[in-house]
Design a protein around this motif. Structure first.
Motif, PDB file in Angstrom:
ATOM      1  N   PRO A  65       1.237   3.386   4.805  1.00 55.48           N
ATOM      2  CA  PRO A  65       0.139   2.751   5.527  1.00 55.48           C
ATOM      3  C   PRO A  65      -1.114   2.635   4.652  1.00 55.48           C
ATOM      4  CG  PRO A  65       0.590   4.957   6.403  1.00 55.48           C
ATOM      5  CD  PRO A  65       1.596   4.689   5.327  1.00 55.48           C
ATOM      6  N   GLY A  66      -2.034   1.784   5.067  1.00 58.43           N
ATOM      7  CA  GLY A  66      -3.310   1.659   4.365  1.00 58.43           C
ATOM      8  C   GLY A  66      -4.142   2.917   4.532  1.00 58.43           C
ATOM      9  N   ASN A  67      -5.061   3.132   3.603  1.00 60.65           N
ATOM     10  CA  ASN A  67      -5.958   4.290   3.627  1.00 60.65           C
ATOM     11  C   ASN A  67      -5.180   5.588   3.794  1.00 60.65           C
ATOM     12  OD1 ASN A  67      -8.328   2.638   3.424  1.00 60.65           O
ATOM     13  ND2 ASN A  67      -7.955   2.083   5.546  1.00 60.65           N
ATOM     14  N   SER A  68      -4.166   5.756   2.967  1.00 64.92           N
ATOM     15  CA  SER A  68      -3.314   6.928   3.025  1.00 64.92           C
ATOM     16  C   SER A  68      -2.966   7.347   1.598  1.00 64.92           C
ATOM     17  CB  SER A  68      -2.049   6.595   3.834  1.00 64.92           C
ATOM     18  OG  SER A  68      -1.278   7.751   4.047  1.00 64.92           O
ATOM     19  N   TYR A  69      -1.878   8.091   1.443  1.00 63.47           N
ATOM     20  CA  TYR A  69      -1.420   8.486   0.112  1.00 63.47           C
ATOM     21  C   TYR A  69       0.057   8.839   0.181  1.00 63.47           C
ATOM     22  CZ  TYR A  69      -1.557  13.344   1.686  1.00 63.47           C
ATOM     23  OH  TYR A  69      -1.326  14.507   2.357  1.00 63.47           O
ATOM     24  N   PHE A  70       0.656   8.971  -0.996  1.00 68.17           N
ATOM     25  CA  PHE A  70       2.013   9.498  -1.088  1.00 68.17           C
ATOM     26  C   PHE A  70       2.151  10.250  -2.399  1.00 68.17           C
ATOM     27  CE2 PHE A  70       2.253   5.332  -3.040  1.00 68.17           C
ATOM     28  CZ  PHE A  70       3.130   5.479  -4.110  1.00 68.17           C
ATOM     29  N   ASP A  71       2.989  11.278  -2.372  1.00 69.96           N
ATOM     30  CA  ASP A  71       3.334  12.038  -3.570  1.00 69.96           C
ATOM     31  C   ASP A  71       4.669  11.518  -4.054  1.00 69.96           C
ATOM     32  OD1 ASP A  71       1.101  13.830  -3.404  1.00 69.96           O
ATOM     33  OD2 ASP A  71       2.147  14.895  -1.804  1.00 69.96           O
ATOM     34  N   ILE A  72       4.795  11.375  -5.370  1.00 74.70           N
ATOM     35  CA  ILE A  72       6.046  10.893  -5.938  1.00 74.70           C
ATOM     36  C   ILE A  72       6.427  11.761  -7.131  1.00 74.70           C
ATOM     37  CG2 ILE A  72       4.850   9.169  -7.369  1.00 74.70           C
ATOM     38  CD1 ILE A  72       7.349   7.338  -6.917  1.00 74.70           C
ATOM     39  N   GLU A  73       7.683  12.142  -7.184  1.00 74.21           N
ATOM     40  CA  GLU A  73       8.253  12.846  -8.334  1.00 74.21           C
ATOM     41  C   GLU A  73       9.332  11.937  -8.897  1.00 74.21           C
ATOM     42  OE1 GLU A  73       9.678  16.755  -7.468  1.00 74.21           O
ATOM     43  OE2 GLU A  73       7.717  17.441  -6.774  1.00 74.21           O
ATOM     44  N   THR A  74       9.122  11.500 -10.130  1.00 75.42           N
ATOM     45  CA  THR A  74      10.110  10.633 -10.759  1.00 75.42           C
ATOM     46  C   THR A  74      11.056  11.503 -11.579  1.00 75.42           C
ATOM     47  OG1 THR A  74       8.476  10.174 -12.484  1.00 75.42           O
ATOM     48  CG2 THR A  74       8.730   8.532 -10.768  1.00 75.42           C
ATOM     49  N   VAL A  75      12.316  11.452 -11.216  1.00 76.13           N
ATOM     50  CA  VAL A  75      13.363  12.221 -11.889  1.00 76.13           C
ATOM     51  C   VAL A  75      13.694  11.558 -13.226  1.00 76.13           C
ATOM     52  CG1 VAL A  75      15.730  13.080 -11.658  1.00 76.13           C
ATOM     53  CG2 VAL A  75      14.238  12.951  -9.650  1.00 76.13           C
ATOM     54  N   GLU A  76      13.642  10.226 -13.216  1.00 73.69           N
ATOM     55  CA  GLU A  76      13.821   9.423 -14.421  1.00 73.69           C
ATOM     56  C   GLU A  76      12.854   8.252 -14.301  1.00 73.69           C
ATOM     57  OE1 GLU A  76      17.663   6.782 -13.200  1.00 73.69           O
ATOM     58  OE2 GLU A  76      18.049   8.893 -13.602  1.00 73.69           O
ATOM     59  N   THR A  77      12.636   7.528 -15.361  1.00 70.68           N
ATOM     60  CA  THR A  77      11.692   6.412 -15.328  1.00 70.68           C
ATOM     61  C   THR A  77      12.041   5.457 -14.190  1.00 70.68           C
ATOM     62  OG1 THR A  77      11.305   6.595 -17.705  1.00 70.68           O
ATOM     63  CG2 THR A  77      10.715   4.503 -16.655  1.00 70.68           C
ATOM     64  N   VAL A  78      11.026   5.115 -13.396  1.00 71.67           N
ATOM     65  CA  VAL A  78      11.202   4.259 -12.231  1.00 71.67           C
ATOM     66  C   VAL A  78      10.542   2.908 -12.488  1.00 71.67           C
ATOM     67  CG1 VAL A  78      10.473   3.934  -9.823  1.00 71.67           C
ATOM     68  CG2 VAL A  78      11.417   6.127 -10.557  1.00 71.67           C
ATOM     69  N   ASP A  79      11.306   1.838 -12.306  1.00 69.78           N
ATOM     70  CA  ASP A  79      10.776   0.479 -12.304  1.00 69.78           C
ATOM     71  C   ASP A  79      10.516   0.106 -10.858  1.00 69.78           C
ATOM     72  OD1 ASP A  79      11.109  -0.705 -15.133  1.00 69.78           O
ATOM     73  OD2 ASP A  79      13.050   0.224 -14.748  1.00 69.78           O
ATOM     74  N   TYR A  80       9.351  -0.493 -10.575  1.00 64.58           N
ATOM     75  CA  TYR A  80       9.017  -0.792  -9.185  1.00 64.58           C
ATOM     76  C   TYR A  80       8.259  -2.116  -9.062  1.00 64.58           C
ATOM     77  CZ  TYR A  80       4.201   0.490 -10.147  1.00 64.58           C
ATOM     78  OH  TYR A  80       2.931   0.516 -10.668  1.00 64.58           O
ATOM     79  N   VAL A  81       8.266  -2.627  -7.828  1.00 61.84           N
ATOM     80  CA  VAL A  81       7.384  -3.711  -7.420  1.00 61.84           C
ATOM     81  C   VAL A  81       6.636  -3.200  -6.202  1.00 61.84           C
ATOM     82  CG1 VAL A  81       7.205  -6.082  -6.559  1.00 61.84           C
ATOM     83  CG2 VAL A  81       8.980  -5.502  -8.226  1.00 61.84           C
ATOM     84  N   CYS A  82       5.322  -3.262  -6.260  1.00 62.84           N
ATOM     85  CA  CYS A  82       4.497  -2.868  -5.122  1.00 62.84           C
ATOM     86  C   CYS A  82       4.044  -4.148  -4.412  1.00 62.84           C
ATOM     87  CB  CYS A  82       3.299  -2.055  -5.589  1.00 62.84           C
ATOM     88  SG  CYS A  82       2.246  -1.540  -4.226  1.00 62.84           S
ATOM     89  N   HIS A  83       4.409  -4.256  -3.136  1.00 66.44           N
ATOM     90  CA  HIS A  83       4.030  -5.403  -2.307  1.00 66.44           C
ATOM     91  C   HIS A  83       2.832  -4.962  -1.454  1.00 66.44           C
ATOM     92  CE1 HIS A  83       8.018  -7.238  -3.190  1.00 66.44           C
ATOM     93  NE2 HIS A  83       8.415  -5.975  -3.175  1.00 66.44           N
ATOM     94  N   PHE A  84       1.705  -5.640  -1.606  1.00 63.82           N
ATOM     95  CA  PHE A  84       0.485  -5.274  -0.874  1.00 63.82           C
ATOM     96  C   PHE A  84       0.365  -6.034   0.440  1.00 63.82           C
ATOM     97  CE2 PHE A  84      -0.459  -4.594  -5.379  1.00 63.82           C
ATOM     98  CZ  PHE A  84      -0.862  -3.279  -5.352  1.00 63.82           C
ATOM     99  N   GLY A  85      -0.239  -5.367   1.433  1.00 58.92           N
ATOM    100  CA  GLY A  85      -0.566  -6.027   2.694  1.00 58.92           C
ATOM    101  C   GLY A  85       0.521  -5.976   3.722  1.00 58.92           C
TER     102      GLY A  85
END
Length: 104
Positions: free
Chosen positions: A84-104
């Motif tokens: 959600p907006g105005n929030s946070y998340f913790d992430i632990e990458t076990v191996e290199t992560v490729d991502y696409v972040c979609h906003f909105g």
């Protein structure tokens, strides 16, 4: 999930976060939609969100804990999670992560 983004403009300057542990580029689609495409190297990080986001994992493996959650969930290539907006998340990458972040 598509393997590529078509008809986009790419912002040439990279976004470098957490002393180089996360590097991304902003892309703008023809309709003005903004996305971020990047990598997160093996690490444990906390990301804050302004707008709602969908994180699409393109490659690699990670564990994610959303704000106020006690459980960690695993995500690999072909999966996604929402923040959600105005929030946070913790992430632990076990191996290199490729991502696409979609906003909105």
């Amino acid at each position: 999930m598509s393997t590529q983004l078509d008809n986009v403009s790419v912002v040439k300057k990279s976004n470098i976060y957490f002393d180089g542990k996360c590097i991304s580029h902003n892309v703008i689609l023809a309709d003005g939609t903004k996305k971020s495409v990047g990598v997160i190297f093996p690490s444990s990080l906390r990301f804050n969100t302004g707008a709602p986001e969908i994180m699409e994992i393109v490659g690699g493996l990670c564990k994610v804990r959303l704000a106020d959650a006690t459980e960690w969930n695993s995500y690999g290539a072909g999966t996604q999670f929402s923040i959600p907006g105005n929030s946070y998340f913790d992430i632990e990458t076990v191996e290199t992560v490729d991502y696409v972040c979609h906003f909105g």
